[in-house]
Enzyme design. Structure first.
Site, PDB file in Angstrom:
ATOM      1  N   ALA A 182      18.635  29.650  47.958  1.00 20.49           N
ATOM      2  CA  ALA A 182      18.052  31.006  47.895  1.00 20.49           C
ATOM      3  C   ALA A 182      16.617  30.989  47.351  1.00 20.49           C
ATOM      4  O   ALA A 182      16.235  30.112  46.574  1.00 20.49           O
ATOM      5  CB  ALA A 182      18.916  31.883  46.990  1.00 20.49           C
ATOM      6  N   ARG A 213      12.619  30.350  40.663  1.00 26.55           N
ATOM      7  CA  ARG A 213      12.448  30.714  39.244  1.00 26.55           C
ATOM      8  C   ARG A 213      13.353  29.859  38.353  1.00 26.55           C
ATOM      9  O   ARG A 213      13.005  29.541  37.233  1.00 26.55           O
ATOM     10  CB  ARG A 213      12.807  32.187  39.035  1.00 26.55           C
ATOM     11  CG  ARG A 213      11.963  33.127  39.827  1.00 26.55           C
ATOM     12  CD  ARG A 213      10.727  33.538  39.036  1.00 26.55           C
ATOM     13  NE  ARG A 213       9.870  34.380  39.832  1.00 26.55           N
ATOM     14  CZ  ARG A 213       8.782  33.962  40.474  1.00 26.55           C
ATOM     15  NH1 ARG A 213       8.397  32.706  40.388  1.00 26.55           N
ATOM     16  NH2 ARG A 213       8.054  34.779  41.184  1.00 26.55           N
ATOM     17  N   SER A 224      23.998  23.487  50.248  1.00 29.70           N
ATOM     18  CA  SER A 224      23.672  24.506  51.233  1.00 29.70           C
ATOM     19  C   SER A 224      24.787  24.501  52.266  1.00 29.70           C
ATOM     20  O   SER A 224      25.509  23.510  52.393  1.00 29.70           O
ATOM     21  CB  SER A 224      22.329  24.168  51.892  1.00 29.70           C
ATOM     22  OG  SER A 224      22.106  25.015  52.993  1.00 29.70           O
ATOM     23  N   TYR A 251      29.415  24.067  50.182  1.00 29.74           N
ATOM     24  CA  TYR A 251      29.496  24.529  48.785  1.00 29.74           C
ATOM     25  C   TYR A 251      30.631  23.854  48.019  1.00 29.74           C
ATOM     26  O   TYR A 251      30.502  23.551  46.825  1.00 29.74           O
ATOM     27  CB  TYR A 251      29.677  26.045  48.735  1.00 29.74           C
ATOM     28  CG  TYR A 251      28.523  26.853  49.314  1.00 29.74           C
ATOM     29  CD1 TYR A 251      27.234  26.326  49.407  1.00 29.74           C
ATOM     30  CD2 TYR A 251      28.722  28.162  49.745  1.00 29.74           C
ATOM     31  CE1 TYR A 251      26.187  27.079  49.929  1.00 29.74           C
ATOM     32  CE2 TYR A 251      27.683  28.928  50.262  1.00 29.74           C
ATOM     33  CZ  TYR A 251      26.425  28.374  50.352  1.00 29.74           C
ATOM     34  OH  TYR A 251      25.392  29.127  50.856  1.00 29.74           O
ATOM     35  N   LEU A 253      23.983  33.268  45.666  1.00 25.34           N
ATOM     36  CA  LEU A 253      24.428  33.694  46.996  1.00 25.34           C
ATOM     37  C   LEU A 253      24.208  35.198  47.157  1.00 25.34           C
ATOM     38  O   LEU A 253      23.986  35.913  46.166  1.00 25.34           O
ATOM     39  CB  LEU A 253      25.927  33.396  47.145  1.00 25.34           C
ATOM     40  CG  LEU A 253      26.308  31.918  47.096  1.00 25.34           C
ATOM     41  CD1 LEU A 253      27.821  31.762  47.016  1.00 25.34           C
ATOM     42  CD2 LEU A 253      25.746  31.192  48.312  1.00 25.34           C
ATOM     43  N   HIS A 305      29.431  36.606  45.318  1.00 23.01           N
ATOM     44  CA  HIS A 305      29.361  36.202  43.901  1.00 23.01           C
ATOM     45  C   HIS A 305      30.753  35.957  43.310  1.00 23.01           C
ATOM     46  O   HIS A 305      30.985  34.929  42.670  1.00 23.01           O
ATOM     47  CB  HIS A 305      28.639  37.269  43.071  1.00 23.01           C
ATOM     48  CG  HIS A 305      27.170  37.314  43.335  1.00 23.01           C
ATOM     49  ND1 HIS A 305      26.328  38.206  42.712  1.00 23.01           N
ATOM     50  CD2 HIS A 305      26.367  36.590  44.152  1.00 23.01           C
ATOM     51  CE1 HIS A 305      25.087  38.029  43.128  1.00 23.01           C
ATOM     52  NE2 HIS A 305      25.088  37.058  44.012  1.00 23.01           N
ATOM     53  N   LYS A 357      22.910  38.489  39.401  1.00 21.09           N
ATOM     54  CA  LYS A 357      23.311  39.891  39.322  1.00 21.09           C
ATOM     55  C   LYS A 357      23.374  40.490  40.717  1.00 21.09           C
ATOM     56  O   LYS A 357      22.600  40.040  41.578  1.00 21.09           O
ATOM     57  CB  LYS A 357      22.365  40.698  38.438  1.00 21.09           C
ATOM     58  CG  LYS A 357      20.871  40.419  38.532  1.00 21.09           C
ATOM     59  CD  LYS A 357      20.117  40.554  39.791  1.00 21.09           C
ATOM     60  CE  LYS A 357      19.950  41.814  40.511  1.00 21.09           C
ATOM     61  NZ  LYS A 357      19.081  41.731  41.701  1.00 21.09           N
ATOM     62  N   ARG A 382      19.510  42.016  51.718  1.00 23.84           N
ATOM     63  CA  ARG A 382      19.583  43.339  51.074  1.00 23.84           C
ATOM     64  C   ARG A 382      19.769  44.479  52.075  1.00 23.84           C
ATOM     65  O   ARG A 382      20.129  45.588  51.692  1.00 23.84           O
ATOM     66  CB  ARG A 382      18.311  43.565  50.240  1.00 23.84           C
ATOM     67  CG  ARG A 382      18.246  42.681  49.019  1.00 23.84           C
ATOM     68  CD  ARG A 382      16.821  42.594  48.451  1.00 23.84           C
ATOM     69  NE  ARG A 382      16.766  41.715  47.299  1.00 23.84           N
ATOM     70  CZ  ARG A 382      16.780  40.392  47.376  1.00 23.84           C
ATOM     71  NH1 ARG A 382      16.853  39.788  48.545  1.00 23.84           N
ATOM     72  NH2 ARG A 382      16.729  39.661  46.278  1.00 23.84           N
ATOM     73  N   ASP A 395      21.016  46.036  44.175  1.00 23.11           N
ATOM     74  CA  ASP A 395      19.936  45.058  43.981  1.00 23.11           C
ATOM     75  C   ASP A 395      19.075  45.454  42.774  1.00 23.11           C
ATOM     76  O   ASP A 395      19.424  45.150  41.635  1.00 23.11           O
ATOM     77  CB  ASP A 395      19.123  44.943  45.282  1.00 23.11           C
ATOM     78  CG  ASP A 395      18.071  43.853  45.184  1.00 23.11           C
ATOM     79  OD1 ASP A 395      18.378  42.781  44.650  1.00 23.11           O
ATOM     80  OD2 ASP A 395      16.925  44.074  45.636  1.00 23.11           O
TER      81      ASP A 395
HETATM   82  N1  LIG Z   1      17.487  37.701  38.568  1.00 19.92           N
HETATM   83  C1  LIG Z   1      16.468  37.795  39.407  1.00 19.92           C
HETATM   84  O1  LIG Z   1      15.307  37.788  39.016  1.00 19.92           O
HETATM   85  C2  LIG Z   1      16.754  37.878  40.879  1.00 19.92           C
HETATM   86  C3  LIG Z   1      15.686  37.978  41.780  1.00 19.92           C
HETATM   87  C4  LIG Z   1      15.977  37.945  43.150  1.00 19.92           C
HETATM   88  C5  LIG Z   1      17.290  37.859  43.581  1.00 19.92           C
HETATM   89  N2  LIG Z   1      18.302  37.812  42.669  1.00 19.92           N
HETATM   90  C6  LIG Z   1      19.698  37.709  43.117  1.00 19.92           C
HETATM   91  O2  LIG Z   1      19.856  36.411  43.676  1.00 19.92           O
HETATM   92  C7  LIG Z   1      20.738  36.458  44.783  1.00 19.92           C
HETATM   93  C8  LIG Z   1      20.045  35.838  45.972  1.00 19.92           C
HETATM   94  O3  LIG Z   1      18.905  36.609  46.324  1.00 19.92           O
HETATM   95  P1  LIG Z   1      17.717  35.970  47.205  1.00 19.92           P
HETATM   96  O4  LIG Z   1      16.788  37.050  47.543  1.00 19.92           O
HETATM   97  O5  LIG Z   1      17.196  34.758  46.538  1.00 19.92           O
HETATM   98  O6  LIG Z   1      18.566  35.597  48.530  1.00 19.92           O
HETATM   99  P2  LIG Z   1      18.217  34.670  49.766  1.00 19.92           P
HETATM  100  O7  LIG Z   1      16.871  34.054  49.632  1.00 19.92           O
HETATM  101  O8  LIG Z   1      18.529  35.474  50.977  1.00 19.92           O
HETATM  102  O9  LIG Z   1      19.276  33.500  49.608  1.00 19.92           O
HETATM  103  C9  LIG Z   1      20.653  33.662  49.679  1.00 19.92           C
HETATM  104  C10 LIG Z   1      21.242  32.278  49.990  1.00 19.92           C
HETATM  105  O10 LIG Z   1      22.643  32.412  50.119  1.00 19.92           O
HETATM  106  C11 LIG Z   1      23.128  31.505  51.086  1.00 19.92           C
HETATM  107  N3  LIG Z   1      24.037  32.250  51.974  1.00 19.92           N
HETATM  108  C12 LIG Z   1      25.377  32.065  52.055  1.00 19.92           C
HETATM  109  N4  LIG Z   1      25.935  32.901  52.933  1.00 19.92           N
HETATM  110  C13 LIG Z   1      24.925  33.642  53.442  1.00 19.92           C
HETATM  111  C14 LIG Z   1      24.872  34.668  54.414  1.00 19.92           C
HETATM  112  N5  LIG Z   1      25.983  35.115  55.054  1.00 19.92           N
HETATM  113  N6  LIG Z   1      23.678  35.204  54.701  1.00 19.92           N
HETATM  114  C15 LIG Z   1      22.561  34.782  54.083  1.00 19.92           C
HETATM  115  N7  LIG Z   1      22.553  33.798  53.137  1.00 19.92           N
HETATM  116  C16 LIG Z   1      23.722  33.231  52.832  1.00 19.92           C
HETATM  117  C17 LIG Z   1      21.929  30.899  51.800  1.00 19.92           C
HETATM  118  O11 LIG Z   1      21.788  29.558  51.337  1.00 19.92           O
HETATM  119  P3  LIG Z   1      22.168  28.271  52.215  1.00 19.92           P
HETATM  120  O12 LIG Z   1      21.772  28.599  53.616  1.00 19.92           O
HETATM  121  O13 LIG Z   1      21.366  27.208  51.605  1.00 19.92           O
HETATM  122  O14 LIG Z   1      23.636  28.045  52.069  1.00 19.92           O
HETATM  123  C18 LIG Z   1      20.740  31.701  51.314  1.00 19.92           C
HETATM  124  O15 LIG Z   1      19.594  30.911  51.109  1.00 19.92           O
HETATM  125  C19 LIG Z   1      21.136  37.936  44.946  1.00 19.92           C
HETATM  126  O16 LIG Z   1      22.379  38.137  44.339  1.00 19.92           O
HETATM  127  C20 LIG Z   1      20.066  38.693  44.186  1.00 19.92           C
HETATM  128  O17 LIG Z   1      20.577  39.896  43.608  1.00 19.92           O
HETATM  129  C21 LIG Z   1      18.042  37.812  41.341  1.00 19.92           C
END
Ligand SMILES: NC(=O)c1ccc[n+]([C@@H]2O[C@H](COP(=O)([O-])OP(=O)(O)OC[C@H]3O[C@@H](n4cnc5c(N)ncnc54)[C@H](OP(=O)(O)O)[C@@H]3O)[C@@H](O)[C@H]2O)c1
Length: 326
Positions: free
Chosen positions: A10, A15, A33, A55, A71, A76, A94, A162, A174
């Protein structure tokens, strides 16, 4: 020393990777992945020793102690529970889950396996949030009577997770989880909530506005959204003053508190600037290695999920929703 593995490639990992590397007692050893080639390319790019093409393989890797789950929201709970069942400690992004029932299963899994599970709501691990809570409890703004918070941004990635209802998309799950957790962190658990939402053609909320009502008379309101310019707000006000968290949630080096009372304005910090992602990694490490209580224990995550779920129910029903007693 705890050995960490990343579950997915992701965007948010960018970060966590430097934070794990900078943290005391943590080492990054593996990434998984759904796609082997993607895992291997990612491991090369970030200098991570081992890559897994599914995974499950990360969860059964004996050289991994902690799994970081980044994820989509709908996955989650399932992967947090599966990791715990393999004896791994978990830091999960989260929101921890999409229902209170899922959080309860996570709590059961942590207890049965004897592992630590924490929600990666990073800003709450930052010392400024402890300081803000202490100031309000100590009466710095008199009696707290109102809280206001917001997190909006313009989501221009067309295929982002999202936008997908089946992956737990929507602005409240989100970015809305930040203002709601801030309000609860500062003034506690509400009795009742009321929300309105604007839905996308695909069925996720692109804007959400909510009100939280407390039995002691406190009111709080917040908004979140994907179709607005970037804006953050976090403030508690009371009978004698107002406490504002400036540059909230992302907790950059510029983040600080402003305390206004009796016509005076005071800037408040909590020691040197800190990376909130490193704070959460070190909090989990201390909980595992020394039994130090987590600043954000699972019952707080449970209450946040309960509030968010009640807000969605309210928006669907068009009437206030009482938060169920548990
Ligand atoms: N705390 C913070 O500062 C913060 C900031 C941003 C996001 N977040 C949280 O982090 C999580 C991920 O957000 P993100 O924006 O980083 O997401 P993202 O870039 O879209 O990544 C999600 C990852 O999940 C995997 N995945 C598994 N099943 C999937 C599906 N059906 N569709 C798409 N991806 C799938 C993929 O990895 P593989 O292809 O490698 O398996 C993908 O790279 C969310 O829960 C979000 O709320 C937190």
């Amino acid at each position: 020393m705890l050995r960490w593995g990343l579950l997915s490639t992701a965007r948010i990992n960018r970060r966590l990777i430097p934070a794990i590397r900078a943290a005391e007692g943590a080492e990054l050893v593996a990434v998984a992945s759904r796609d082997r080639a993607r895992a291997e390319a990612y491991a090369r790019q970030w200098g991570i020793p081992r890559a897994w093409g599914n995974y499950e393989a990360l969860l059964t890797d004996p050289q991994v102690d902690v799994v970081y789950i980044s994820l989509p929201n709908s996955l989650h709970a399932e992967w947090t529970i599966r990791a715990a069942q393999q004896g791994k400690h978990v830091l999960c992004e989260k929101p921890l889950a999409l229902s209170v029932e899922q959080v309860d299963r996570i709590i059961d899994a942590a207890e049965s396996a004897g592992v630590v599970i924490a929600e990666a709501v990073m800003y709450l691990y930052h010392p400024l949030l402890q300081k803000a809570q202490r100031l309000v409890k100590a009466g710095a703004i008199g009696q707290a009577t109102l809280a206001r918070a917001a997190f909006t941004f313009f989501l221009d990635r067309l295929h982002d997770v999202r936008w997908k209802p089946d992956l737990g998309g929507g602005s409240l799950w989100d970015v809305g989880s930040y203002p709601v957790s801030f309000i609860r962190w500062m003034v506690g658990e509400p009795e009742e909530v009321f929300g309105w939402q604007t839905l996308s053609a695909g069925g996720v909320d692109t804007a959400f506005a909510g009100i939280l009502r407390y039995d002691n008379g406190i009111l709080a309101h917040f908004d979140s959204g994907f179709r607005q310019q970037f804006y953050l707000q976090a403030q508690v006000t009371g009978t004698e003053g107002t406490l504002t968290l400036k540059r909230p949630f992302l907790m950059t080096p510029e983040s600080h508190l402003v305390l206004q009372r009796a016509g005076e304005e005071e800037r408040v910090v909590a020691g040197p600037a800190q990376d909130p992602y490193r704070c959460e990694v070190e909090a989990l490490t201390a909980a595992v290695l020394d039994g130090t209580p987590l600043p954000v224990p699972l019952d707080l995550s449970r209450a946040n999920v309960a509030t968010l779920a009640a807000l969605y129910r309210s928006a669907r029903a068009g009437k206030p929703e009482v938060i169920p007693e548990t």
